[in-house]
Design a protein around this motif. Structure first.
Motif, PDB file in Angstrom:
ATOM      1  N   VAL A  43      28.149  33.852  28.924  1.00  0.00           N
ATOM      2  CA  VAL A  43      29.466  34.024  29.523  1.00  0.00           C
ATOM      3  C   VAL A  43      29.490  34.838  30.512  1.00  0.00           C
ATOM      4  O   VAL A  43      30.265  34.760  31.532  1.00  0.00           O
ATOM      5  N   ARG A  44      28.842  35.879  30.565  1.00  0.00           N
ATOM      6  CA  ARG A  44      28.485  36.978  31.549  1.00  0.00           C
ATOM      7  C   ARG A  44      27.998  36.266  32.856  1.00  0.00           C
ATOM      8  O   ARG A  44      28.402  36.590  34.102  1.00  0.00           O
ATOM      9  N   ALA A  45      26.965  35.493  32.718  1.00  0.00           N
ATOM     10  CA  ALA A  45      26.404  34.723  33.829  1.00  0.00           C
ATOM     11  C   ALA A  45      27.389  33.743  34.483  1.00  0.00           C
ATOM     12  O   ALA A  45      27.533  33.888  35.780  1.00  0.00           O
ATOM     13  N   LYS A  46      28.267  32.915  33.694  1.00  0.00           N
ATOM     14  CA  LYS A  46      29.335  32.160  34.158  1.00  0.00           C
ATOM     15  C   LYS A  46      30.317  33.131  35.079  1.00  0.00           C
ATOM     16  O   LYS A  46      30.829  32.687  36.258  1.00  0.00           O
ATOM     17  N   LEU A  47      30.822  34.487  34.477  1.00  0.00           N
ATOM     18  CA  LEU A  47      31.490  35.074  34.927  1.00  0.00           C
ATOM     19  C   LEU A  47      31.079  35.766  36.726  1.00  0.00           C
ATOM     20  O   LEU A  47      31.793  35.518  37.414  1.00  0.00           O
ATOM     21  N   ASP A  48      29.983  36.038  36.562  1.00  0.00           N
ATOM     22  CA  ASP A  48      29.191  36.759  37.597  1.00  0.00           C
ATOM     23  C   ASP A  48      29.043  35.580  38.797  1.00  0.00           C
ATOM     24  O   ASP A  48      29.333  35.891  39.924  1.00  0.00           O
ATOM     25  N   ALA A  49      28.741  34.347  38.342  1.00  0.00           N
ATOM     26  CA  ALA A  49      28.481  33.220  39.242  1.00  0.00           C
ATOM     27  C   ALA A  49      29.823  33.060  40.096  1.00  0.00           C
ATOM     28  O   ALA A  49      30.044  32.801  41.092  1.00  0.00           O
ATOM     29  N   LYS A  50      30.856  32.910  39.153  1.00  0.00           N
ATOM     30  CA  LYS A  50      32.385  32.679  39.709  1.00  0.00           C
ATOM     31  C   LYS A  50      32.984  33.858  40.467  1.00  0.00           C
ATOM     32  O   LYS A  50      33.702  33.717  41.548  1.00  0.00           O
ATOM     33  N   PHE A  51      32.653  34.876  40.074  1.00  0.00           N
ATOM     34  CA  PHE A  51      33.447  35.927  40.845  1.00  0.00           C
ATOM     35  C   PHE A  51      32.651  37.220  41.576  1.00  0.00           C
ATOM     36  O   PHE A  51      33.143  38.058  42.176  1.00  0.00           O
ATOM     37  N   THR A  52      31.132  36.988  41.677  1.00  0.00           N
ATOM     38  CA  THR A  52      30.503  37.914  42.377  1.00  0.00           C
ATOM     39  C   THR A  52      30.809  37.956  43.788  1.00  0.00           C
ATOM     40  O   THR A  52      31.050  38.878  44.484  1.00  0.00           O
ATOM     41  N   ALA A  53      30.995  36.524  44.585  1.00  0.00           N
ATOM     42  CA  ALA A  53      30.995  36.808  45.903  1.00  0.00           C
ATOM     43  C   ALA A  53      32.666  37.254  46.329  1.00  0.00           C
ATOM     44  O   ALA A  53      32.582  38.148  47.078  1.00  0.00           O
ATOM     45  N   GLU A 110      39.776  34.462  32.678  1.00  0.00           N
ATOM     46  CA  GLU A 110      38.347  33.566  32.614  1.00  0.00           C
ATOM     47  C   GLU A 110      37.458  34.272  31.584  1.00  0.00           C
ATOM     48  O   GLU A 110      37.083  33.274  30.599  1.00  0.00           O
ATOM     49  N   GLN A 111      37.789  35.469  31.111  1.00  0.00           N
ATOM     50  CA  GLN A 111      36.644  36.060  30.070  1.00  0.00           C
ATOM     51  C   GLN A 111      37.295  35.632  29.107  1.00  0.00           C
ATOM     52  O   GLN A 111      36.697  35.351  27.902  1.00  0.00           O
ATOM     53  N   ASN A 112      38.507  35.848  28.716  1.00  0.00           N
ATOM     54  CA  ASN A 112      39.247  35.473  27.685  1.00  0.00           C
ATOM     55  C   ASN A 112      38.964  34.129  27.229  1.00  0.00           C
ATOM     56  O   ASN A 112      38.744  33.613  26.030  1.00  0.00           O
ATOM     57  N   GLU A 113      39.184  33.290  28.327  1.00  0.00           N
ATOM     58  CA  GLU A 113      38.874  31.686  28.062  1.00  0.00           C
ATOM     59  C   GLU A 113      37.676  31.542  27.332  1.00  0.00           C
ATOM     60  O   GLU A 113      37.396  30.334  26.627  1.00  0.00           O
ATOM     61  N   LEU A 114      36.590  32.020  28.218  1.00  0.00           N
ATOM     62  CA  LEU A 114      35.197  31.671  28.037  1.00  0.00           C
ATOM     63  C   LEU A 114      34.780  32.375  26.516  1.00  0.00           C
ATOM     64  O   LEU A 114      33.898  31.835  25.985  1.00  0.00           O
ATOM     65  N   GLY A 115      35.559  33.464  26.467  1.00  0.00           N
ATOM     66  CA  GLY A 115      35.315  34.234  25.239  1.00  0.00           C
ATOM     67  C   GLY A 115      35.595  33.680  23.580  1.00  0.00           C
ATOM     68  O   GLY A 115      35.115  34.018  22.631  1.00  0.00           O
TER      69      GLY A 115
END
Length: 171
Positions: A43-53, A110-115
């Motif tokens: 989940v953390r990796a998906k969030l990072d990929a989506k929001f880091t930029a 997104e975190q709530n949805e993926l979590g």
């Protein structure tokens, strides 16, 4: 009347045996289990990929605002130019605050949805683990009112292992 007395006596004996049964209590940290498990790391990796930029872009914009504020504070501008720069700083500051708020809300959503699926799996793991190991009660460490937790009662590491085993099994 005899039936009521007989019922009361039976009830007392039944409660007495339950009172002497061993009560085994466990605590765990939902937050730690989710963060340290393979599911949580995904989940953390998906969030990072989506929001880091976007996060990096917001950070850059914030640095630019700080530079502009430092220029204004250093009296690099005078008169009309100073007024224009102050107005620009306020406008860009408002825009940045709004963008940052939207960014944070998007991450939270997104975190709530993926979590959600991870928490459902954790609930099953807790039920299975506690049942298999004879625990009577299990509390999350963040539960209000838990003032003391004895060593050996925390099952967080075991739950992380169980959740990771579930991921390895592809469930």
């Amino acid at each position: 009347m005899k039936k009521v007395c007989l019922f009361a006596i039976c009830f007392v004996f039944l409660l007495q045996s339950a009172a002497f049964a061993e009560t085994k209590i466990a605590v765990f940290s939902t937050k730690e289990v989710v963060q340290e498990s393979a599911f949580g790391k995904d989940v953390r990796a998906k969030l990072d990929a989506k929001f880091t930029a976007r996060g990096n872009q917001l950070k850059k914009e914030r640095e630019d605002l700080e530079k502009l504020k430092m220029q204004i504070d250093s009296n690099a501008f005078e008169g009309k130019v100073l007024q224009d720069k102050v107005t620009e700083l306020r406008r860009r500051g408002r825009d940045w605050n709004e963008d940052f708020s939207v960014y944070q809300k998007a991450i939270q959503a997104e975190q709530n949805e993926l979590g959600k699926p991870v928490l459902k799996k954790l609930e099953k793991v807790v039920m299975t683990y506690c049942s298999a190991h004879g625990y009577t009660l299990a509390f999350d460490k963040q539960t209000p009112g838990l003032a003391y937790i004895a060593d050996g009662v925390d099952i967080t590491p075991q739950l992380i292992k169980e959740l990771d085993n579930l991921k390895k099994a592809g469930k």
